[in-house]
Design a protein around this motif. Structure first.
Motif, PDB file in Angstrom:
ATOM      1  N   ASP A   1       1.093  -1.890  -0.286  1.00  0.00           N
ATOM      2  CA  ASP A   1      -0.189   0.074   0.120  1.00  0.00           C
ATOM      3  C   ASP A   1       0.601   1.270   0.465  1.00  0.00           C
ATOM      4  O   ASP A   1       0.818   2.223  -0.116  1.00  0.00           O
TER       5      ASP A   1
ATOM      6  N   THR B   1       0.889   5.408  -8.370  1.00  0.00           N
ATOM      7  CA  THR B   1       1.975   5.780  -7.238  1.00  0.00           C
ATOM      8  C   THR B   1       0.774   4.409  -5.722  1.00  0.00           C
ATOM      9  O   THR B   1       0.164   4.112  -6.088  1.00  0.00           O
ATOM     10  N   SER B   2       1.663   5.159  -5.032  1.00  0.00           N
ATOM     11  CA  SER B   2       1.057   4.771  -4.152  1.00  0.00           C
ATOM     12  C   SER B   2      -0.064   5.306  -3.311  1.00  0.00           C
ATOM     13  O   SER B   2      -0.831   4.852  -2.284  1.00  0.00           O
ATOM     14  N   SER B   3      -0.234   6.048  -3.847  1.00  0.00           N
ATOM     15  CA  SER B   3      -1.364   7.665  -3.309  1.00  0.00           C
ATOM     16  C   SER B   3      -2.978   7.321  -3.885  1.00  0.00           C
ATOM     17  O   SER B   3      -3.749   7.509  -3.539  1.00  0.00           O
ATOM     18  N   ASP B   4      -2.409   7.599  -5.217  1.00  0.00           N
ATOM     19  CA  ASP B   4      -3.762   8.123  -5.867  1.00  0.00           C
ATOM     20  C   ASP B   4      -4.412   7.065  -6.514  1.00  0.00           C
ATOM     21  O   ASP B   4      -4.901   6.977  -7.031  1.00  0.00           O
ATOM     22  N   GLY B   5      -3.293   6.217  -6.954  1.00  0.00           N
ATOM     23  CA  GLY B   5      -3.282   4.707  -8.103  1.00  0.00           C
ATOM     24  C   GLY B   5      -3.272   5.411  -9.328  1.00  0.00           C
ATOM     25  O   GLY B   5      -3.171   4.747  -9.894  1.00  0.00           O
ATOM     26  N   SER B   6      -2.613   6.515  -9.422  1.00  0.00           N
ATOM     27  CA  SER B   6      -2.320   7.387 -10.910  1.00  0.00           C
ATOM     28  C   SER B   6      -1.517   6.588 -11.117  1.00  0.00           C
ATOM     29  O   SER B   6      -0.361   5.312 -10.821  1.00  0.00           O
TER      30      SER B   6
ATOM     31  N   ARG C   1       4.726   9.057  -5.611  1.00  0.00           N
ATOM     32  CA  ARG C   1       4.913   9.212  -7.041  1.00  0.00           C
ATOM     33  C   ARG C   1       5.410   8.663  -7.599  1.00  0.00           C
ATOM     34  O   ARG C   1       6.743   7.360  -7.139  1.00  0.00           O
TER      35      ARG C   1
END
Length: 126
Positions: A30, A52-57, A105
Protein backbone atom coordinates in the motif's frame (compact mmCIF):
# COMPACT_ATOMS: atom_id res chain seq x y z
CA UNK A 1 11.65 -11.64 4.94
CA UNK A 2 10.96 -8.86 2.46
CA UNK A 3 10.29 -10.26 -0.96
CA UNK A 4 8.70 -9.45 -4.31
CA UNK A 5 7.81 -12.39 -6.51
CA UNK A 6 6.74 -12.05 -10.13
CA UNK A 7 4.75 -14.69 -11.94
CA UNK A 8 2.68 -15.10 -15.08
CA UNK A 9 5.38 -14.93 -17.71
CA UNK A 10 5.63 -17.39 -20.57
CA UNK A 11 5.58 -17.90 -24.29
CA UNK A 12 2.79 -16.23 -26.25
CA UNK A 13 2.10 -15.58 -29.91
CA UNK A 14 2.11 -12.06 -31.32
CA UNK A 15 -1.21 -10.41 -30.59
CA UNK A 16 -1.73 -12.50 -27.49
CA UNK A 17 -2.07 -11.52 -23.85
CA UNK A 18 -0.45 -12.27 -20.53
CA UNK A 19 -1.07 -11.03 -17.01
CA UNK A 20 1.93 -10.65 -14.77
CA UNK A 21 1.59 -10.63 -11.00
CA UNK A 22 3.89 -9.10 -8.44
CA UNK A 23 3.22 -10.43 -4.96
CA UNK A 24 4.80 -8.89 -1.90
CA UNK A 25 5.67 -10.56 1.36
CA UNK A 26 7.24 -9.13 4.47
CA UNK A 27 5.92 -5.64 3.80
CA UNK A 28 2.72 -3.89 2.74
CA UNK A 29 2.53 -2.72 -0.84
CA UNK A 30 0.00 0.00 0.00
CA UNK A 31 2.74 2.44 0.95
CA UNK A 32 4.90 1.93 -2.12
CA UNK A 33 4.79 3.11 -5.67
CA UNK A 34 5.31 -0.01 -7.77
CA UNK A 35 7.07 -0.09 -11.07
CA UNK A 36 7.38 -2.69 -13.78
CA UNK A 37 10.65 -2.75 -15.69
CA UNK A 38 11.93 -5.01 -18.44
CA UNK A 39 15.24 -6.00 -19.90
CA UNK A 40 15.59 -7.48 -23.36
CA UNK A 41 18.71 -9.40 -24.40
CA UNK A 42 21.55 -7.02 -25.11
CA UNK A 43 19.60 -3.98 -23.97
CA UNK A 44 19.45 -1.88 -20.85
CA UNK A 45 16.60 -2.28 -18.43
CA UNK A 46 13.76 0.16 -19.07
CA UNK A 47 10.70 1.32 -17.24
CA UNK A 48 7.41 -0.02 -18.56
CA UNK A 49 4.69 1.02 -16.14
CA UNK A 50 4.20 2.39 -12.66
CA UNK A 51 1.40 2.93 -10.19
CA UNK A 52 1.55 5.40 -7.32
CA UNK A 53 0.93 4.58 -3.68
CA UNK A 54 -1.21 7.64 -3.01
CA UNK A 55 -4.02 7.85 -5.54
CA UNK A 56 -3.30 4.94 -7.85
CA UNK A 57 -2.24 7.12 -10.76
CA UNK A 58 -0.69 5.09 -13.55
CA UNK A 59 2.12 5.74 -15.98
CA UNK A 60 3.27 3.95 -19.09
CA UNK A 61 6.19 3.99 -21.45
CA UNK A 62 5.16 5.17 -24.91
CA UNK A 63 5.98 1.76 -26.34
CA UNK A 64 3.27 0.03 -24.28
CA UNK A 65 0.67 2.77 -23.88
CA UNK A 66 -2.76 1.53 -24.87
CA UNK A 67 -1.71 -2.11 -24.67
CA UNK A 68 -0.60 -2.62 -21.05
CA UNK A 69 -2.58 -1.89 -17.90
CA UNK A 70 -1.17 -1.78 -14.39
CA UNK A 71 -3.37 -2.25 -11.35
CA UNK A 72 -3.03 -3.03 -7.69
CA UNK A 73 -5.03 -5.10 -5.23
CA UNK A 74 -3.93 -3.96 -1.81
CA UNK A 75 -6.05 -6.63 -0.10
CA UNK A 76 -3.96 -9.26 -1.89
CA UNK A 77 -0.74 -7.27 -1.54
CA UNK A 78 -0.28 -7.72 -5.28
CA UNK A 79 0.25 -5.56 -8.35
CA UNK A 80 -0.67 -6.75 -11.83
CA UNK A 81 0.43 -5.92 -15.33
CA UNK A 82 -2.10 -6.89 -17.98
CA UNK A 83 -0.35 -7.07 -21.34
CA UNK A 84 -2.46 -7.20 -24.50
CA UNK A 85 -1.62 -7.09 -28.19
CA UNK A 86 1.84 -8.36 -27.43
CA UNK A 87 4.60 -7.85 -29.97
CA UNK A 88 7.92 -9.64 -30.47
CA UNK A 89 9.68 -6.52 -29.23
CA UNK A 90 7.97 -7.00 -25.86
CA UNK A 91 10.14 -10.05 -25.30
CA UNK A 92 12.16 -9.47 -22.15
CA UNK A 93 12.58 -10.37 -18.52
CA UNK A 94 10.02 -8.36 -16.57
CA UNK A 95 10.74 -7.13 -13.07
CA UNK A 96 8.58 -5.44 -10.50
CA UNK A 97 10.05 -3.09 -7.95
CA UNK A 98 8.91 -1.07 -4.95
CA UNK A 99 9.99 2.54 -4.71
CA UNK A 100 11.35 4.08 -1.53
CA UNK A 101 8.16 4.88 0.44
CA UNK A 102 9.31 8.44 1.03
CA UNK A 103 8.23 9.06 -2.54
CA UNK A 104 4.59 8.46 -3.40
CA UNK A 105 4.89 9.27 -7.08
CA UNK A 106 6.37 7.26 -9.91
CA UNK A 107 9.74 7.48 -11.55
CA UNK A 108 11.83 5.48 -13.97
CA UNK A 109 14.91 6.20 -11.80
CA UNK A 110 15.84 2.71 -10.73
CA UNK A 111 18.09 3.69 -7.83
CA UNK A 112 15.03 4.90 -5.93
CA UNK A 113 13.50 1.44 -5.96
CA UNK A 114 14.38 -0.43 -2.79
CA UNK A 115 12.92 -3.88 -3.41
CA UNK A 116 13.14 -5.89 -6.63
CA UNK A 117 11.73 -9.19 -7.73
CA UNK A 118 13.73 -11.89 -9.46
CA UNK A 119 12.05 -11.36 -12.81
CA UNK A 120 9.80 -13.40 -15.06
CA UNK A 121 10.50 -14.19 -18.71
CA UNK A 122 8.05 -13.05 -21.38
CA UNK A 123 8.64 -14.34 -24.88
CA UNK A 124 6.48 -13.22 -27.78
CA UNK A 125 7.05 -15.40 -30.81
CA UNK A 126 5.19 -17.37 -33.42
Amino acid sequence: QVQLVESGGGLVQPGGSLRLSCAASGFTLDYYAIGWFRQAPGKEREGVSCITSSDGSTYYADSVKGRFTISRDNAKNTVYLQMNSLKPEDTAVYYCAARDPRYVRCTWYELQYVYWGQGTQVTVSS
